[in-house]
Enzyme design. Structure first.
Site, PDB file in Angstrom:
ATOM      1  N   HIS A   1       0.852  -1.187   0.000  1.00  0.00           N
ATOM      2  CA  HIS A   1       0.000   0.000   0.000  1.00  0.00           C
ATOM      3  C   HIS A   1       0.888   1.236   0.000  1.00  0.00           C
ATOM      4  O   HIS A   1       1.942   1.239   0.635  1.00  0.00           O
ATOM      5  CB  HIS A   1      -0.914   0.014   1.242  1.00  0.00           C
TER       6      HIS A   1
ATOM      7  N   GLU B   1      -7.745  -5.328  -0.112  1.00  0.00           N
ATOM      8  CA  GLU B   1      -8.300  -6.088  -1.232  1.00  0.00           C
ATOM      9  C   GLU B   1      -8.254  -7.595  -0.990  1.00  0.00           C
ATOM     10  O   GLU B   1      -9.080  -8.332  -1.504  1.00  0.00           O
ATOM     11  CB  GLU B   1      -7.544  -5.767  -2.527  1.00  0.00           C
TER      12      GLU B   1
HETATM   13  C1  LIG Z   1      -0.734  -0.654  -3.849  1.00  0.00           C
HETATM   14  C2  LIG Z   1       0.552  -0.382  -4.637  1.00  0.00           C
HETATM   15  C3  LIG Z   1       0.160   0.106  -6.041  1.00  0.00           C
HETATM   16  C4  LIG Z   1       1.326   0.748  -3.926  1.00  0.00           C
HETATM   17  O1  LIG Z   1       2.388   1.043  -4.731  1.00  0.00           O
HETATM   18  P1  LIG Z   1       3.541   2.100  -4.397  1.00  0.00           P
HETATM   19  O2  LIG Z   1       3.323   2.774  -3.113  1.00  0.00           O
HETATM   20  O3  LIG Z   1       3.664   2.987  -5.559  1.00  0.00           O
HETATM   21  O4  LIG Z   1       4.758   1.191  -4.237  1.00  0.00           O
HETATM   22  P2  LIG Z   1       5.849   1.086  -5.326  1.00  0.00           P
HETATM   23  O5  LIG Z   1       5.197   0.780  -6.631  1.00  0.00           O
HETATM   24  O6  LIG Z   1       6.704   2.304  -5.237  1.00  0.00           O
HETATM   25  O7  LIG Z   1       6.656  -0.168  -4.876  1.00  0.00           O
HETATM   26  C5  LIG Z   1       7.686  -0.124  -3.938  1.00  0.00           C
HETATM   27  C6  LIG Z   1       8.455  -1.420  -4.033  1.00  0.00           C
HETATM   28  O8  LIG Z   1       7.671  -2.454  -3.453  1.00  0.00           O
HETATM   29  C7  LIG Z   1       7.375  -3.442  -4.435  1.00  0.00           C
HETATM   30  N1  LIG Z   1       5.979  -3.829  -4.276  1.00  0.00           N
HETATM   31  C8  LIG Z   1       4.933  -3.049  -3.918  1.00  0.00           C
HETATM   32  N2  LIG Z   1       3.822  -3.788  -3.848  1.00  0.00           N
HETATM   33  C9  LIG Z   1       4.178  -5.054  -4.167  1.00  0.00           C
HETATM   34  C10 LIG Z   1       3.462  -6.249  -4.275  1.00  0.00           C
HETATM   35  N3  LIG Z   1       2.143  -6.296  -4.052  1.00  0.00           N
HETATM   36  N4  LIG Z   1       4.107  -7.360  -4.639  1.00  0.00           N
HETATM   37  C11 LIG Z   1       5.450  -7.324  -4.866  1.00  0.00           C
HETATM   38  N5  LIG Z   1       6.192  -6.207  -4.775  1.00  0.00           N
HETATM   39  C12 LIG Z   1       5.554  -5.087  -4.431  1.00  0.00           C
HETATM   40  C13 LIG Z   1       7.606  -2.775  -5.773  1.00  0.00           C
HETATM   41  O9  LIG Z   1       7.923  -3.708  -6.766  1.00  0.00           O
HETATM   42  C14 LIG Z   1       8.752  -1.858  -5.452  1.00  0.00           C
HETATM   43  O10 LIG Z   1       9.929  -2.619  -5.402  1.00  0.00           O
HETATM   44  P3  LIG Z   1      11.321  -2.029  -5.935  1.00  0.00           P
HETATM   45  O11 LIG Z   1      11.522  -0.731  -5.223  1.00  0.00           O
HETATM   46  O12 LIG Z   1      12.295  -3.083  -5.589  1.00  0.00           O
HETATM   47  O13 LIG Z   1      11.136  -1.815  -7.401  1.00  0.00           O
HETATM   48  C15 LIG Z   1       1.421  -1.634  -4.726  1.00  0.00           C
HETATM   49  O14 LIG Z   1       1.741  -2.069  -3.424  1.00  0.00           O
HETATM   50  C16 LIG Z   1       0.788  -2.748  -5.521  1.00  0.00           C
HETATM   51  O15 LIG Z   1       0.909  -2.755  -6.754  1.00  0.00           O
HETATM   52  N6  LIG Z   1       0.098  -3.728  -4.837  1.00  0.00           N
HETATM   53  C17 LIG Z   1      -0.569  -4.799  -5.555  1.00  0.00           C
HETATM   54  C18 LIG Z   1      -1.928  -4.326  -6.061  1.00  0.00           C
HETATM   55  C19 LIG Z   1      -2.930  -4.194  -4.948  1.00  0.00           C
HETATM   56  O16 LIG Z   1      -3.092  -5.069  -4.122  1.00  0.00           O
HETATM   57  N7  LIG Z   1      -3.625  -3.039  -4.962  1.00  0.00           N
HETATM   58  C20 LIG Z   1      -4.653  -2.735  -3.990  1.00  0.00           C
HETATM   59  C21 LIG Z   1      -4.234  -1.590  -3.143  1.00  0.00           C
HETATM   60  S1  LIG Z   1      -5.349  -1.319  -1.790  1.00  0.00           S
END
Ligand SMILES: CC(C)(COP(=O)(O)OP(=O)(O)OC[C@H]1O[C@@H](n2cnc3c(N)ncnc32)[C@H](O)[C@@H]1OP(=O)(O)O)[C@@H](O)C(=O)NCCC(=O)NCCS
Length: 366
Positions: A256, A311
């Site tokens: 998140h 989720e």
């Molecule tokens: C929710 C979400 C978009 C937040 O993203 P964010 O704050 O922008 O985090 P980032 O995209 O900057 O990711 C940070 C790091 O964690 C990793 N990461 C984040 N969520 C991850 C996940 N669910 N699985 C694997 N790796 C994850 C990213 O790959 C990144 O790694 P890196 O720095 O080595 O490249 C992200 O956690 C995600 O895609 N989750 C899966 C989708 C989901 O469940 N969404 C519902 C949200 S309520």
């Protein structure tokens, strides 16, 4: 020209002041106005919490009855909306249908500023759009809303064609309450950006639905059930999840932007889901997948503090009350419209157009 600080993804950028909710990502806390969201989900109903967000306080009995009556009076879809929904090809996804259906609710009198009457009318009709489309896809006669039932019970009734079990109503109500509002998430921000131009409520909400549809935001719960299905057995959980992470892919239902500890909504929904699914092998597998997922995320992304998000257990609750995967995200929209519209009203009350900047990295003309 002065150098601007670039905030890719607007990480940690504060764009508004709000009375609506506090999302404390460090401590895993969620507050709706001056109430813990968790307590609201246990002790209150969809309409009561909507009243809190829209009017600023939990309702008296009289206020609650008045709101329920207004919602009930606005549930039926206009004929032109049904006719247009009938024309949408069967392979168009439910979120696109919902976005289109909401768009068709625009009325010439709905100019700036948005009103609570418009908000209530829209909130009342969104469940009917989803249920109408599901019936069309299933080849059954769409049910008219049942005015003997409150908002959540009526939604389940229209989807399933029978008076729902009170335990299912309670569980879905808890889910809908916990997802009504959540600070400046992507879809809420989209709604506020559109509202800030003095565009109408319907335009704000269609923008928000578009944002919610994405798998990184509201599109995750159906991907969670798909993941559990593909994993299939407890033995397969670790190799399957490890293979995903080895390929650099994300595990759905984890991580998140704001929560760097357990998402409090996930904690609450885990309890709700487990009460309904005590003997369900699917839920047993899902909780195993969660534990393995957390272990592997700690191994692969040790500095990222990735936890289970809302989720993951939203999928479990919606599945337990018998909803199809295809309407998980539309059901999220059915609840989040409360928060979106509360933000639109708040934006309208103290508006300045939202207009950030970009740094030009192209070539200057000679
Ligand atoms: C929710 C979400 C978009 C937040 O993203 P964010 O704050 O922008 O985090 P980032 O995209 O900057 O990711 C940070 C790091 O964690 C990793 N990461 C984040 N969520 C991850 C996940 N669910 N699985 C694997 N790796 C994850 C990213 O790959 C990144 O790694 P890196 O720095 O080595 O490249 C992200 O956690 C995600 O895609 N989750 C899966 C989708 C989901 O469940 N969404 C519902 C949200 S309520």
């Amino acid at each position: 020209m002065a150098e601007n600080i670039i905030a890719i993804g607007l990480d940690n950028v504060v764009v508004a002041e709000t009375d609506l909710s506090l999302v404390d990502g460090q401590n895993g806390l969620l507050v709706y106005r001056n109430h813990w969201a968790r307590d609201l989900a246990i002790h209150h109903t969809f309409e009561e919490v909507a009243h809190l967000l829209w009017y600023g306080e939990l309702p008296t009995e009289q206020q609650l009855n008045a709101l329920k009556e207004k919602l009930k009076a606005n549930r039926t879809l206009p004929a032109h909306v049904k006719a247009a929904l009938d024309q949408i090809p069967a392979d168009v996804d439910m979120m696109s249908v919902l976005r289109t259906g909401v768009s068709l609710l625009a009325e010439p009198t709905h100019a700036w500023p948005p009103t609570l009457e418009q908000v209530i009318s829209l909130t009342a009709k969104m469940p009917t759009i989803v249920a109408y489309r599901q019936a069309c896809l299933q080849g059954t006669e769409p049910l008219e809303p049942n005015s003997a039932l409150d908002h959540t019970a009526n939604y389940l009734y229209m989807l399933k064609g029978e008076i729902p079990h009170p335990a299912h109503v309670r569980a879905l109500d808890a889910y809908l309450i916990l997802t009504q509002e959540h600070g400046m998430n992507a879809s809420t921000f989209a709604a506020r950006v559109v509202a800030s131009t003095r565009s109408d409520l319907i335009s704000s909400i269609t923008a928000a639905i578009g944002a919610l549809k994405g798998p990184l935001h509201g599109g995750a719960p159906s991907e969670v059930t798909e993941m559990i299905e593909q994993i299939g057995t407890k033995e397969n959980a670790e190799p399957w999840l490890r293979a995903k992470l080895e390929k650099g892919e994300r595990l759905m239902g984890f991580g998140h932007r704001v929560y760097k500890t357990i998402d409090p909504r996930a904690t609450a929904l885990r309890v709700v889901a487990s009460e309904l699914s005590a003997d369900d092998p699917w839920f047993d597998l899902a909780t195993h997948v969660e534990q393995v997922g957390l272990k592997l995320l700690a191994e692969y992304k040790p500095n990222r503090k990735l936890n289970t998000n809302v989720e993951f257990f939203a999928a479990a609750v919606m599945r337990a009350v018998g909803l199809d995967d295809a309407i998980f995200t539309p059901t999220f929209a059915v609840s989040r419209v409360v928060g979106w519209s509360a933000h639109v009203l708040e934006q309208a009350a103290n508006n300045r157009i939202i207009r950030p900047q970009s740094n030009y990295t192209g070539v200057m003309p000679e």
